[in-house]
Design an enzyme around this catalytic site. Sequence first.
Site, PDB file in Angstrom:
ATOM      1  N   GLU A 164       0.852  -1.198   0.000  1.00  0.00           N
ATOM      2  CA  GLU A 164       0.000   0.000   0.000  1.00  0.00           C
ATOM      3  C   GLU A 164       0.888   1.250   0.000  1.00  0.00           C
ATOM      4  O   GLU A 164       1.243   1.753   1.050  1.00  0.00           O
ATOM      5  CB  GLU A 164      -0.915  -0.019   1.222  1.00  0.00           C
ATOM      6  CG  GLU A 164      -1.854  -1.232   1.226  1.00  0.00           C
ATOM      7  CD  GLU A 164      -2.841  -1.216   2.377  1.00  0.00           C
ATOM      8  OE1 GLU A 164      -3.231  -0.114   2.838  1.00  0.00           O
ATOM      9  OE2 GLU A 164      -3.227  -2.299   2.824  1.00  0.00           O
ATOM     10  N   TYR A 238     -13.216   0.611   0.844  1.00  0.00           N
ATOM     11  CA  TYR A 238     -13.615   1.170   2.134  1.00  0.00           C
ATOM     12  C   TYR A 238     -12.571   2.199   2.524  1.00  0.00           C
ATOM     13  O   TYR A 238     -11.600   2.410   1.796  1.00  0.00           O
ATOM     14  CB  TYR A 238     -13.775   0.072   3.199  1.00  0.00           C
ATOM     15  CG  TYR A 238     -12.733  -1.026   3.161  1.00  0.00           C
ATOM     16  CD1 TYR A 238     -11.456  -0.830   3.679  1.00  0.00           C
ATOM     17  CD2 TYR A 238     -13.027  -2.258   2.604  1.00  0.00           C
ATOM     18  CE1 TYR A 238     -10.496  -1.830   3.640  1.00  0.00           C
ATOM     19  CE2 TYR A 238     -12.076  -3.278   2.562  1.00  0.00           C
ATOM     20  CZ  TYR A 238     -10.817  -3.063   3.080  1.00  0.00           C
ATOM     21  OH  TYR A 238      -9.870  -4.051   3.039  1.00  0.00           O
TER      22      TYR A 238
END
Length: 462
Positions: A164, A238
């Site tokens: 990430e 999300y």
Amino acid sequence: MTTSILTSFMMIIWLAVKQVRTDCLNDTSTESTFVYRRVCYFANWAAKRYDNISRLTPEDIDPFLCTHINFAFGKVLESLVIAPYEEDDLKGWTASSKGMYERVLKLKEANPDLRVLLSVGGWTHASRGFNEVSKNAANIKTFVKNSVKFLRDNKFDGLDLDWEYPGAKDQGAEPHSKTGYTKLVKKLSRVFQREAERTGQEKLLLTCATAAARHRIEAGYEVEEVCKYFDFVSVMTYDYHGSWDGKTGHNSPLYAMRNERKKFREWNINSSMLVWVELGCPKEKLNIGLSAYGRAFSVFGETGMTNGKPAPKKKSSIGMKASAAEAGKYTREAGVLAYYEICELIQNNPNNRVFWHRDMSVPYVSSKALWIGFDNIRSVTLKMQFLKEHGYGGVIIWSLDLDDKTGEVCHEGPFPIFNAAKRELSILPEHLVHTKNKKCSDINATITVEHLRSKTTTIKTS
């Protein structure tokens, strides 16, 4: 083509067709072979919580709740190896106790179809290790070799890349990371395939958890290329909004809000998934993301002033000035509440009312001082219907410990969020029902063979 060659050719085809027909007739199974993926994350720190409500051990997990479990997390080191994050991942705290890897993998004894993958990386891990791994071909080769050994030694079924994110400068990604990521994925896929062919073992799965925001997707992924090599791609749909915004916003809306600012118009599940499709990823390889937690805000008392008078509170109360809400008493992270903590807040305080946002198809809690954007059984069911209607391959859910594991808090049964997804995904669309037997539907059909002299020969299959 001579007559003898043509005759031999036709005989081979006839025998092949007869074999297919025999296989069909001998196949008495009526069970569908199609299953939507339900990828569940197990967080290795969850077993260390002190209270029974929030603590989740591998033994608490229903082995049939998920099709895949991603063990979160492993580390990627600059020395080009994967390493455990927690001391008890490999071995238990005592000589006689089992490590967390082994305890999760034991679930496969009850459900042999379950696949357990090691997820490496995560948000706090950022780009550490990944930068070094993806820097050049030699590093990639070494890391891939080391990874295969680590996964096989610890009996995992695959590797989930949770970098990430490649291309994200704010997460420490270096300039080569986008192209380096592609090269890494290609090498992993090819080596996994060759290793399976050489050893006769089931091929290690290669998957990833990826960004949902367009700017991160375009900065970090050569989408069409990497999607060729992944078994599936999980989009983390999300955390679209949180306390970092300084105002209320829903964690995981299904659709955009009417008249939403252009900047946020794509910050919803529908839009994020379309970005991946638009950039070249097949829908059936894509999983949408669900969260078993909500983003919680403390709402500031003032509503603002308009022409010297108090401004009216927004109908949906989205976009109000706010900061992170007080941490939940179990999960203890400001601005985040597990699903069972949200249930408790609703039950214990009648002022914490649940509303439904019609545009975004999600619930939220709104009171004078508190605002929470979350998912419940209704919104999860709608999201799974959306998944099926649009042809996506499955869902990922973060994470098992944040759901109501026993059902004693929310009174909706064990793991209500996960089970809501499972129930809806078990209802297959008509075109996927009994797919196993579709090969037999045209058992008396004919096959037409075009040969070199443009003559047509028809072979009867019955």
